[in-house]
Design a protein around this motif. Sequence first.
Motif, PDB file in Angstrom:
ATOM      1  N   CYS A  12       0.829  -1.215   0.000  1.00 45.83           N
ATOM      2  CA  CYS A  12       0.000   0.000   0.000  1.00 45.83           C
ATOM      3  C   CYS A  12       0.861   1.262   0.000  1.00 45.83           C
ATOM      4  O   CYS A  12       0.994   1.938  -1.018  1.00 45.83           O
ATOM      5  CB  CYS A  12      -0.931   0.029   1.218  1.00 45.83           C
ATOM      6  N   ASP A  56      -1.569  -3.261  -3.756  1.00 42.21           N
ATOM      7  CA  ASP A  56      -3.003  -3.351  -3.515  1.00 42.21           C
ATOM      8  C   ASP A  56      -3.749  -2.636  -4.648  1.00 42.21           C
ATOM      9  O   ASP A  56      -3.378  -1.521  -5.046  1.00 42.21           O
ATOM     10  CB  ASP A  56      -3.317  -2.688  -2.168  1.00 42.21           C
ATOM     11  N   HIS A  57      -4.815  -3.258  -5.157  1.00 43.78           N
ATOM     12  CA  HIS A  57      -5.566  -2.698  -6.285  1.00 43.78           C
ATOM     13  C   HIS A  57      -6.123  -1.312  -5.986  1.00 43.78           C
ATOM     14  O   HIS A  57      -6.266  -0.469  -6.876  1.00 43.78           O
ATOM     15  CB  HIS A  57      -6.680  -3.651  -6.729  1.00 43.78           C
ATOM     16  N   ARG A  58      -6.438  -1.042  -4.702  1.00 42.39           N
ATOM     17  CA  ARG A  58      -6.962   0.277  -4.336  1.00 42.39           C
ATOM     18  C   ARG A  58      -5.867   1.340  -4.421  1.00 42.39           C
ATOM     19  O   ARG A  58      -6.116   2.469  -4.848  1.00 42.39           O
ATOM     20  CB  ARG A  58      -7.572   0.234  -2.935  1.00 42.39           C
ATOM     21  N   GLY A  97     -11.326   2.381   3.532  1.00 38.73           N
ATOM     22  CA  GLY A  97     -11.870   2.548   2.188  1.00 38.73           C
ATOM     23  C   GLY A  97     -10.977   3.411   1.315  1.00 38.73           C
ATOM     24  O   GLY A  97      -9.836   3.725   1.666  1.00 38.73           O
ATOM     25  N   ALA A  98     -11.529   3.827   0.186  1.00 37.95           N
ATOM     26  CA  ALA A  98     -10.781   4.612  -0.802  1.00 37.95           C
ATOM     27  C   ALA A  98     -10.298   5.942  -0.227  1.00 37.95           C
ATOM     28  O   ALA A  98      -9.237   6.435  -0.612  1.00 37.95           O
ATOM     29  CB  ALA A  98     -11.637   4.850  -2.032  1.00 37.95           C
ATOM     30  N   LYS A 113      -5.391   2.022  -8.127  1.00 35.33           N
ATOM     31  CA  LYS A 113      -6.504   2.812  -8.672  1.00 35.33           C
ATOM     32  C   LYS A 113      -6.355   4.282  -8.321  1.00 35.33           C
ATOM     33  O   LYS A 113      -6.425   5.154  -9.195  1.00 35.33           O
ATOM     34  CB  LYS A 113      -7.836   2.268  -8.141  1.00 35.33           C
ATOM     35  N   VAL A 114      -6.141   4.575  -7.048  1.00 40.65           N
ATOM     36  CA  VAL A 114      -6.026   5.967  -6.608  1.00 40.65           C
ATOM     37  C   VAL A 114      -4.786   6.615  -7.235  1.00 40.65           C
ATOM     38  O   VAL A 114      -4.838   7.757  -7.695  1.00 40.65           O
ATOM     39  CB  VAL A 114      -6.004   6.063  -5.061  1.00 40.65           C
ATOM     40  N   PHE A 123      -6.841   5.718   1.134  1.00 46.85           N
ATOM     41  CA  PHE A 123      -5.827   5.642   0.079  1.00 46.85           C
ATOM     42  C   PHE A 123      -5.594   7.022  -0.533  1.00 46.85           C
ATOM     43  O   PHE A 123      -4.450   7.383  -0.847  1.00 46.85           O
ATOM     44  CB  PHE A 123      -6.225   4.623  -0.992  1.00 46.85           C
TER      45      PHE A 123
END
Length: 167
Positions: free
Chosen positions: A22, A59-61, A137-138, A64-65, A141
């Motif tokens: 992360c 981590d995919h999150r 949550g998002a 994405k961010v 991130f």
Amino acid sequence: MKNSLNYKEIKSILFVCMGNICRSPTAEAIFRHKAKQANLNLSLDSAGTLGAHAREKPDHRAIKVGNDKGYSFDGIKARKVIEKDFSQFDLILAMDEDNVRNLKKVARPEYHHKIMLFLDFIEGIEEREVPDPYYGGAGGFRYVVELIEAASDSLVGKLVESRTVNS
């Protein structure tokens, strides 16, 4: 910044969090982008104090961010900090105090001066640690990206200045 780093001598930086999926890969991606924009030629990497996620993508999150803000995570895979990292890297930037303690437990004393908190490069903020967004949550991130962008901007600025002042 509270210490007396010789910014001109910094040619390699390792970013460290616990699992290296992360915060530290986000720091590597953001710093790589900002260093390239500033024409800084640095060796950059990230690692974790634990090896549980070794060889995994971030981590995919986080991806994405980061991607939404234009940062690339290409080629970044989780790995554990190894002994050679302490001699190989000029600066080892931990995301929180636990990471600092864990790094100092495994590093020989002559390398302790290289280990610092990444957020110590931002002046005038209360926050000293990049919070772990893994269980949130998002929004967590996004906050991590904001903190890392600010610390990256500050450190990149110091590195650029050191290379132009007495060059």
